[in-house]
Design a protein around this motif. Structure first.
Motif, PDB file in Angstrom:
ATOM      1  N   PHE A   1     -21.664 -18.430   7.179  1.00 30.95           N
ATOM      2  CA  PHE A   1     -22.158 -17.424   6.249  1.00 30.95           C
ATOM      3  C   PHE A   1     -23.403 -17.972   5.441  1.00 30.95           C
ATOM      4  O   PHE A   1     -22.902 -19.100   4.843  1.00 30.95           O
ATOM      5  N   GLY A   2     -24.463 -17.543   5.061  1.00 36.55           N
ATOM      6  CA  GLY A   2     -25.468 -17.912   4.259  1.00 36.55           C
ATOM      7  C   GLY A   2     -26.311 -19.188   4.967  1.00 36.55           C
ATOM      8  O   GLY A   2     -27.447 -19.483   4.226  1.00 36.55           O
ATOM      9  N   ARG A   3     -26.062 -19.523   6.156  1.00 44.16           N
ATOM     10  CA  ARG A   3     -27.116 -20.493   6.552  1.00 44.16           C
ATOM     11  C   ARG A   3     -27.597 -19.802   7.949  1.00 44.16           C
ATOM     12  O   ARG A   3     -27.041 -19.185   8.632  1.00 44.16           O
ATOM     13  N   LYS A   4     -28.542 -20.381   8.288  1.00 38.66           N
ATOM     14  CA  LYS A   4     -29.383 -19.810   9.649  1.00 38.66           C
ATOM     15  C   LYS A   4     -28.584 -20.109  10.860  1.00 38.66           C
ATOM     16  O   LYS A   4     -28.061 -21.219  11.332  1.00 38.66           O
ATOM     17  N   PRO A   5     -28.109 -18.858  11.631  1.00 38.51           N
ATOM     18  CA  PRO A   5     -27.362 -19.115  12.774  1.00 38.51           C
ATOM     19  C   PRO A   5     -28.285 -19.295  13.930  1.00 38.51           C
ATOM     20  O   PRO A   5     -29.465 -19.107  14.048  1.00 38.51           O
ATOM     21  N   SER A   6     -27.597 -19.819  15.094  1.00 41.03           N
ATOM     22  CA  SER A   6     -28.140 -19.827  16.487  1.00 41.03           C
ATOM     23  C   SER A   6     -27.423 -19.057  17.407  1.00 41.03           C
ATOM     24  O   SER A   6     -25.922 -18.842  17.249  1.00 41.03           O
ATOM     25  N   LEU A   7     -27.835 -18.468  18.386  1.00 44.43           N
ATOM     26  CA  LEU A   7     -27.288 -17.527  19.350  1.00 44.43           C
ATOM     27  C   LEU A   7     -27.455 -18.089  20.838  1.00 44.43           C
ATOM     28  O   LEU A   7     -28.389 -18.929  21.208  1.00 44.43           O
ATOM     29  N   GLU A   8     -26.136 -18.145  21.378  1.00 47.66           N
ATOM     30  CA  GLU A   8     -26.109 -18.457  22.836  1.00 47.66           C
ATOM     31  C   GLU A   8     -25.640 -17.339  23.676  1.00 47.66           C
ATOM     32  O   GLU A   8     -24.452 -16.497  23.310  1.00 47.66           O
ATOM     33  N   PHE A   9     -26.430 -16.912  24.897  1.00 49.40           N
ATOM     34  CA  PHE A   9     -25.876 -15.757  25.719  1.00 49.40           C
ATOM     35  C   PHE A   9     -25.173 -16.106  26.914  1.00 49.40           C
ATOM     36  O   PHE A   9     -25.685 -17.229  27.458  1.00 49.40           O
ATOM     37  N   THR A  10     -23.974 -15.702  27.224  1.00 51.42           N
ATOM     38  CA  THR A  10     -23.453 -16.010  28.316  1.00 51.42           C
ATOM     39  C   THR A  10     -23.472 -14.927  29.516  1.00 51.42           C
ATOM     40  O   THR A  10     -22.841 -15.081  30.580  1.00 51.42           O
TER      41      THR A  10
END
Length: 132
Positions: free
Chosen positions: A10-19
């Motif tokens: 929370f509060g930090r830039k996330p990254s996403l991985e799609f499976t």
């Protein structure tokens, strides 16, 4: 959420991985971190940090890099339907993952200048940081 892995706090830039190559045709909402602040209600003006990405594609926008949360009125049509419906009822301090099918987003027209084609499913990681 099935088929999406979110990295980051929370509060930090996330990254996403799609499976999976394809998204659900339904609006999906998952609380990744439950806040303990005020509950978001229709008509509230909320402040959110977010990362928006096309399903299994490119990030098209994020507020983390700008260092400024987005402020808007929720539940009144100021933002796409997926945000209006998906963020209501959550608390300040929550990180919410939204998988938004095109009919809850930009539909068949998309937003080509942002890299969003017609029919694209959008995925947002949204940190609710305040309500006024």
């Amino acid at each position: 959420m099935e088929n999406i892995v979110v990295n980051g706090d929370f509060g930090r830039k996330p990254s996403l991985e799609f499976t999976a190559p394809q998204a659900s045709p339904e609006l999906l909402v998952e609380v990744l971190h439950e806040g303990d602040g005020q509950v978001v209600e229709a008509g509230d003006t909320i402040h959110c940090h977010y990362l928006g990405q096309v399903w299994n594609g490119n990030v098209f926008d994020n507020s983390y890099d700008r260092g400024q949360a987005l402020t808007f009125q929720i539940g009144v049509g100021m933002v796409i339907r997926g945000w209006d419906e998906g963020l209501l009822g959550h608390r300040v301090g929550s990180r919410v993952l939204l998988s938004i099918p095109s009919d809850y987003g930009y539909g068949d027209r998309g937003v080509p200048q942002a890299g969003i084609a017609g029919g694209d499913t959008l995925v947002f990681v949204t940190d609710i940081v305040g309500v006024q």
